[in-house]
Design a protein around this motif. Structure first.
Motif, PDB file in Angstrom:
ATOM      1  N   LEU A  18      -8.859   2.721  -1.725  1.00 27.53           N
ATOM      2  CA  LEU A  18      -9.236   3.747  -2.701  1.00 27.53           C
ATOM      3  C   LEU A  18      -9.562   5.079  -2.024  1.00 27.53           C
ATOM      4  CD1 LEU A  18      -9.596   1.113  -4.486  1.00 27.53           C
ATOM      5  CD2 LEU A  18     -11.013   2.581  -5.894  1.00 27.53           C
ATOM      6  N   TRP A  19     -10.073   5.017  -0.811  1.00 22.54           N
ATOM      7  CA  TRP A  19     -10.373   6.262  -0.084  1.00 22.54           C
ATOM      8  C   TRP A  19      -9.078   7.028   0.186  1.00 22.54           C
ATOM      9  CZ3 TRP A  19      -8.852   8.417   4.517  1.00 22.54           C
ATOM     10  CH2 TRP A  19      -9.532   9.584   4.875  1.00 22.54           C
ATOM     11  N   GLN A  20      -8.060   6.291   0.613  1.00 22.45           N
ATOM     12  CA  GLN A  20      -6.765   6.928   0.906  1.00 22.45           C
ATOM     13  C   GLN A  20      -6.157   7.512  -0.388  1.00 22.45           C
ATOM     14  OE1 GLN A  20      -3.967   8.416   3.106  1.00 22.45           O
ATOM     15  NE2 GLN A  20      -5.388   7.051   4.177  1.00 22.45           N
ATOM     16  N   LEU A  21      -6.242   6.750  -1.479  1.00 24.76           N
ATOM     17  CA  LEU A  21      -5.713   7.232  -2.764  1.00 24.76           C
ATOM     18  C   LEU A  21      -6.462   8.495  -3.206  1.00 24.76           C
ATOM     19  CD1 LEU A  21      -5.341   3.774  -4.529  1.00 24.76           C
ATOM     20  CD2 LEU A  21      -3.456   5.382  -4.217  1.00 24.76           C
ATOM     21  N   LYS A  22      -7.807   8.454  -3.095  1.00 22.77           N
ATOM     22  CA  LYS A  22      -8.614   9.601  -3.548  1.00 22.77           C
ATOM     23  C   LYS A  22      -8.348  10.819  -2.680  1.00 22.77           C
ATOM     24  CE  LYS A  22     -12.530   6.962  -5.231  1.00 22.77           C
ATOM     25  NZ  LYS A  22     -13.753   6.321  -4.778  1.00 22.77           N
ATOM     26  N   SER A  23      -8.192  10.614  -1.375  1.00 23.90           N
ATOM     27  CA  SER A  23      -8.013  11.808  -0.544  1.00 23.90           C
ATOM     28  C   SER A  23      -6.628  12.407  -0.727  1.00 23.90           C
ATOM     29  CB  SER A  23      -8.346  11.540   0.928  1.00 23.90           C
ATOM     30  OG  SER A  23      -7.568  10.507   1.394  1.00 23.90           O
ATOM     31  N   ARG A  24      -5.609  11.594  -1.018  1.00 26.44           N
ATOM     32  CA  ARG A  24      -4.274  12.184  -1.246  1.00 26.44           C
ATOM     33  C   ARG A  24      -4.113  12.729  -2.663  1.00 26.44           C
ATOM     34  NH1 ARG A  24       0.653   9.123   1.640  1.00 26.44           N
ATOM     35  NH2 ARG A  24      -0.526   8.116   3.298  1.00 26.44           N
ATOM     36  N   TYR A  25      -4.679  12.001  -3.620  1.00 28.01           N
ATOM     37  CA  TYR A  25      -4.464  12.381  -5.037  1.00 28.01           C
ATOM     38  C   TYR A  25      -5.819  12.463  -5.748  1.00 28.01           C
ATOM     39  CZ  TYR A  25       0.108  10.866  -3.507  1.00 28.01           C
ATOM     40  OH  TYR A  25       1.269  10.720  -2.779  1.00 28.01           O
ATOM     41  N   PRO A  26      -6.614  13.503  -5.404  1.00 23.54           N
ATOM     42  CA  PRO A  26      -7.979  13.581  -5.948  1.00 23.54           C
ATOM     43  C   PRO A  26      -8.024  13.909  -7.439  1.00 23.54           C
ATOM     44  CG  PRO A  26      -7.481  15.494  -4.555  1.00 23.54           C
ATOM     45  CD  PRO A  26      -6.311  14.579  -4.455  1.00 23.54           C
ATOM     46  N   GLN A  27      -6.902  14.304  -8.021  1.00 24.42           N
ATOM     47  CA  GLN A  27      -6.904  14.636  -9.454  1.00 24.42           C
ATOM     48  C   GLN A  27      -7.028  13.394 -10.342  1.00 24.42           C
ATOM     49  OE1 GLN A  27      -4.216  14.533  -7.484  1.00 24.42           O
ATOM     50  NE2 GLN A  27      -2.270  14.488  -8.587  1.00 24.42           N
ATOM     51  N   HIS A  28      -6.796  12.190  -9.766  1.00 24.37           N
ATOM     52  CA  HIS A  28      -6.831  10.958 -10.564  1.00 24.37           C
ATOM     53  C   HIS A  28      -8.184  10.244 -10.412  1.00 24.37           C
ATOM     54  CE1 HIS A  28      -2.654  11.693 -11.014  1.00 24.37           C
ATOM     55  NE2 HIS A  28      -2.268  11.216  -9.845  1.00 24.37           N
ATOM     56  N   SER A  29      -8.446   9.315 -11.332  1.00 22.86           N
ATOM     57  CA  SER A  29      -9.630   8.462 -11.120  1.00 22.86           C
ATOM     58  C   SER A  29      -9.177   7.019 -10.884  1.00 22.86           C
ATOM     59  CB  SER A  29     -10.630   8.562 -12.266  1.00 22.86           C
ATOM     60  OG  SER A  29      -9.961   8.535 -13.473  1.00 22.86           O
ATOM     61  N   THR A  70       0.822  -1.219   0.000  1.00 21.46           N
ATOM     62  CA  THR A  70       0.000   0.000   0.000  1.00 21.46           C
ATOM     63  C   THR A  70       0.858   1.272   0.000  1.00 21.46           C
ATOM     64  OG1 THR A  70      -0.214  -0.338   2.383  1.00 21.46           O
ATOM     65  CG2 THR A  70      -2.068  -1.024   1.008  1.00 21.46           C
ATOM     66  N   GLU A  71       1.967   1.270   0.743  1.00 26.62           N
ATOM     67  CA  GLU A  71       2.835   2.461   0.737  1.00 26.62           C
ATOM     68  C   GLU A  71       3.468   2.638  -0.646  1.00 26.62           C
ATOM     69  OE1 GLU A  71       2.891   4.629   3.040  1.00 26.62           O
ATOM     70  OE2 GLU A  71       1.990   3.500   4.688  1.00 26.62           O
ATOM     71  N   GLY A  72       3.850   1.522  -1.244  1.00 26.10           N
ATOM     72  CA  GLY A  72       4.431   1.570  -2.594  1.00 26.10           C
ATOM     73  C   GLY A  72       3.422   2.105  -3.605  1.00 26.10           C
ATOM     74  N   MET A  73       2.157   1.691  -3.462  1.00 22.67           N
ATOM     75  CA  MET A  73       1.098   2.170  -4.368  1.00 22.67           C
ATOM     76  C   MET A  73       0.950   3.681  -4.241  1.00 22.67           C
ATOM     77  SD  MET A  73      -2.026  -0.515  -4.024  1.00 22.67           S
ATOM     78  CE  MET A  73      -1.883  -2.177  -4.659  1.00 22.67           C
ATOM     79  N   LEU A  74       0.967   4.172  -3.009  1.00 20.14           N
ATOM     80  CA  LEU A  74       0.810   5.625  -2.804  1.00 20.14           C
ATOM     81  C   LEU A  74       1.973   6.368  -3.452  1.00 20.14           C
ATOM     82  CD1 LEU A  74      -0.492   5.557   0.864  1.00 20.14           C
ATOM     83  CD2 LEU A  74      -1.709   6.553  -1.083  1.00 20.14           C
ATOM     84  N   ARG A  75       3.185   5.816  -3.309  1.00 23.33           N
ATOM     85  CA  ARG A  75       4.339   6.486  -3.924  1.00 23.33           C
ATOM     86  C   ARG A  75       4.212   6.468  -5.447  1.00 23.33           C
ATOM     87  NH1 ARG A  75       7.200   4.019   0.177  1.00 23.33           N
ATOM     88  NH2 ARG A  75       7.719   2.237  -1.131  1.00 23.33           N
ATOM     89  N   PHE A  76       3.779   5.315  -5.985  1.00 25.43           N
ATOM     90  CA  PHE A  76       3.670   5.194  -7.450  1.00 25.43           C
ATOM     91  C   PHE A  76       2.656   6.196  -7.995  1.00 25.43           C
ATOM     92  CE2 PHE A  76       1.690   3.213 -11.230  1.00 25.43           C
ATOM     93  CZ  PHE A  76       2.818   3.086 -12.034  1.00 25.43           C
ATOM     94  N   VAL A  77       1.467   6.223  -7.386  1.00 27.38           N
ATOM     95  CA  VAL A  77       0.405   7.121  -7.865  1.00 27.38           C
ATOM     96  C   VAL A  77       0.825   8.582  -7.658  1.00 27.38           C
ATOM     97  CG1 VAL A  77      -1.991   7.838  -7.426  1.00 27.38           C
ATOM     98  CG2 VAL A  77      -1.424   5.416  -7.579  1.00 27.38           C
ATOM     99  N   GLY A 125       3.560   9.828  -8.030  1.00 29.62           N
ATOM    100  CA  GLY A 125       4.535  10.228  -9.058  1.00 29.62           C
ATOM    101  C   GLY A 125       3.874  10.822 -10.301  1.00 29.62           C
ATOM    102  N   PHE A 126       2.537  10.755 -10.388  1.00 28.57           N
ATOM    103  CA  PHE A 126       1.818  11.299 -11.554  1.00 28.57           C
ATOM    104  C   PHE A 126       1.169  12.618 -11.155  1.00 28.57           C
ATOM    105  CE2 PHE A 126       2.199   6.837 -12.203  1.00 28.57           C
ATOM    106  CZ  PHE A 126       2.363   6.674 -13.569  1.00 28.57           C
ATOM    107  N   SER A 127       1.613  13.737 -11.757  1.00 31.86           N
ATOM    108  CA  SER A 127       0.993  15.012 -11.362  1.00 31.86           C
ATOM    109  C   SER A 127      -0.232  15.311 -12.240  1.00 31.86           C
ATOM    110  CB  SER A 127       2.005  16.156 -11.401  1.00 31.86           C
ATOM    111  OG  SER A 127       2.761  16.053 -12.567  1.00 31.86           O
ATOM    112  N   ALA A 128      -0.170  14.991 -13.531  1.00 27.47           N
ATOM    113  CA  ALA A 128      -1.332  15.234 -14.410  1.00 27.47           C
ATOM    114  C   ALA A 128      -2.393  14.165 -14.123  1.00 27.47           C
ATOM    115  CB  ALA A 128      -0.898  15.152 -15.857  1.00 27.47           C
ATOM    116  N   PRO A 129      -3.691  14.516 -14.281  1.00 25.82           N
ATOM    117  CA  PRO A 129      -4.741  13.523 -14.013  1.00 25.82           C
ATOM    118  C   PRO A 129      -4.514  12.214 -14.781  1.00 25.82           C
ATOM    119  CG  PRO A 129      -5.711  15.681 -14.378  1.00 25.82           C
ATOM    120  CD  PRO A 129      -4.236  15.824 -14.677  1.00 25.82           C
ATOM    121  N   ALA A 130      -4.669  11.100 -14.071  1.00 22.63           N
ATOM    122  CA  ALA A 130      -4.440   9.784 -14.678  1.00 22.63           C
ATOM    123  C   ALA A 130      -5.481   8.811 -14.123  1.00 22.63           C
ATOM    124  CB  ALA A 130      -3.024   9.302 -14.336  1.00 22.63           C
ATOM    125  N   GLU A 131      -5.533   7.632 -14.739  1.00 19.62           N
ATOM    126  CA  GLU A 131      -6.507   6.616 -14.318  1.00 19.62           C
ATOM    127  C   GLU A 131      -5.773   5.393 -13.781  1.00 19.62           C
ATOM    128  OE1 GLU A 131     -10.372   5.619 -16.696  1.00 19.62           O
ATOM    129  OE2 GLU A 131      -8.835   6.283 -18.095  1.00 19.62           O
TER     130      GLU A 131
END
Ligand code: SF4
Length: 308
Positions: A242-253, A217-224, A226-232
């Motif tokens: 997914l809640w943690q991913l969305k709250s840290r990086y809301p620009q992605h889907s 999970t920590e690796g996933m957060l670091r990987f995601v 690394g993308f500044s432009a919106p990505a999927e």
């Protein structure tokens, strides 16, 4: 809902407590927590808190790990029955018998144990690893020694793939990560051709082979991150991540991969911790993880494996 949240917030102050929550907890618990993380990050965070009481919102082996690294603190777990299919797939008595049988057959081996295991199993091990440092530990073991890897056969298989090193694998698995549907994953990849697939190494090989990134999970957060432009991203891990991913990086889907038998993969053990149980745990200061004799040896293995 607001009442119970107010109760938890005021009890936390009154009892001088810190709330730690795993990324697989329901979002309302993660939102209330002082720290969120994977089990290792939380156990480490517990060594830095200055409160007397830690409420660990996660499963039993995680609270045990936090207690082992913080023996002087009171560690509470909202539901003592919050277990883990992976930890339960390898008991200390089964492991001790198997190690004995291997020794009698002349095997020279080191036991490398995933952190998702009981303290008694950790105490029988040479190394305790997380998905973050497992590869490094496996590479460090001299080639003339065999490796017995417990309890996750899928993480073990992943480590064999990346290190090229054959190991003796225990036959355990996580009931959540084992049942992602490869057919649905392939459908999703067709529907979202730009999306990158991220998978936990507890997933079986048929999911990992279709993934762009494999990590905890920590690796996933670091990987995601690394993308500044919106990505999927198509995500193959417990759905609360997914809640943690969305709250840290809301620009992605984000698109969760369904399970074979369910629309979303939610860990039933993690789900045992509820807001009500969290409130009661603070109020009555129990259930508590108490020091057990096996914690002593398990702590030595943990410290030398993870804290150096
Ligand atoms: S998600 Fe799997 S490994 Fe994690 S606590 Fe639940 S059963 Fe155990």
């Amino acid at each position: 809902m607001p009442d119970i949240i107010d109760d938890i917030t005021s009890l936390k102050k009154q009892k001088n407590a810190t709330i730690l929550a795993h990324y697989y907890q329901d979002s309302e618990i993660q939102e209330l927590a002082d720290f969120t993380g994977d089990s290792l990050k939380l156990a480490r965070a517990a060594t830095r808190v200055d409160t007397d009481v830690i409420v660990f919102c996660g499963v039993h082996f995680m609270a045990e790990t936090a207690k082992m690294l913080n023996p002087e603190k009171r560690v509470l777990l909202p539901d003592l029955q919050a277990g883990c299919s992976l930890a339960e797939s390898c008991t200390a008595s089964e492991l001790a018998r198997y190690q004995q049988m291997l020794r009698e057959k002349g095997h020279r081996f080191q036991t490398v144990t995933y952190i998702n295991s009981s303290a008694a199993v950790k105490a029988l091990s040479d190394w305790v690893v997380t998905s973050g440092n497992a590869e490094e530990v496996v590479r460090r073991i001299p080639p003339e020694e065999e490796i017995l890897f417990v309890p996750d056969r899928h993480l073990g298989g992943y480590l064999e793939d990346v290190t090229g090193r054959k190991m003796i694998l225990w036959d355990g698995a996580c009931m959540v990560h084992e049942i992602f549907s490869v057919r649905d994953l392939l459908d999703m990849k067709r529907k979202h051709p730009q999306a990158r697939t991220i998978a936990h190494p507890e997933c079986p090989a048929n999911i990992r082979e279709h993934s762009d990134f494999i990590g905890g999970t920590e690796g996933m957060l670091r990987f995601v991150g690394g993308f500044s432009a919106p990505a999927e991203f198509i995500v193959a891990t417990e759905v609360n991540m997914l809640w943690q991913l969305k709250s840290r990086y809301p620009q992605h889907s984000y698109h969760p991969v369904p399970g074979i038998t369910c629309a979303c993969n939610k860990c039933p053990h993690m789900a045992r911790n509820t807001l009500e149980k969290l409130r009661d745990c603070l109020l009555y200061e129990r259930p508590e993880i108490t020091w057990q004799p096996e914690f002593e040896r398990a702590r030595v293995v943990l410290q030398r494996s993870l804290l150096n």
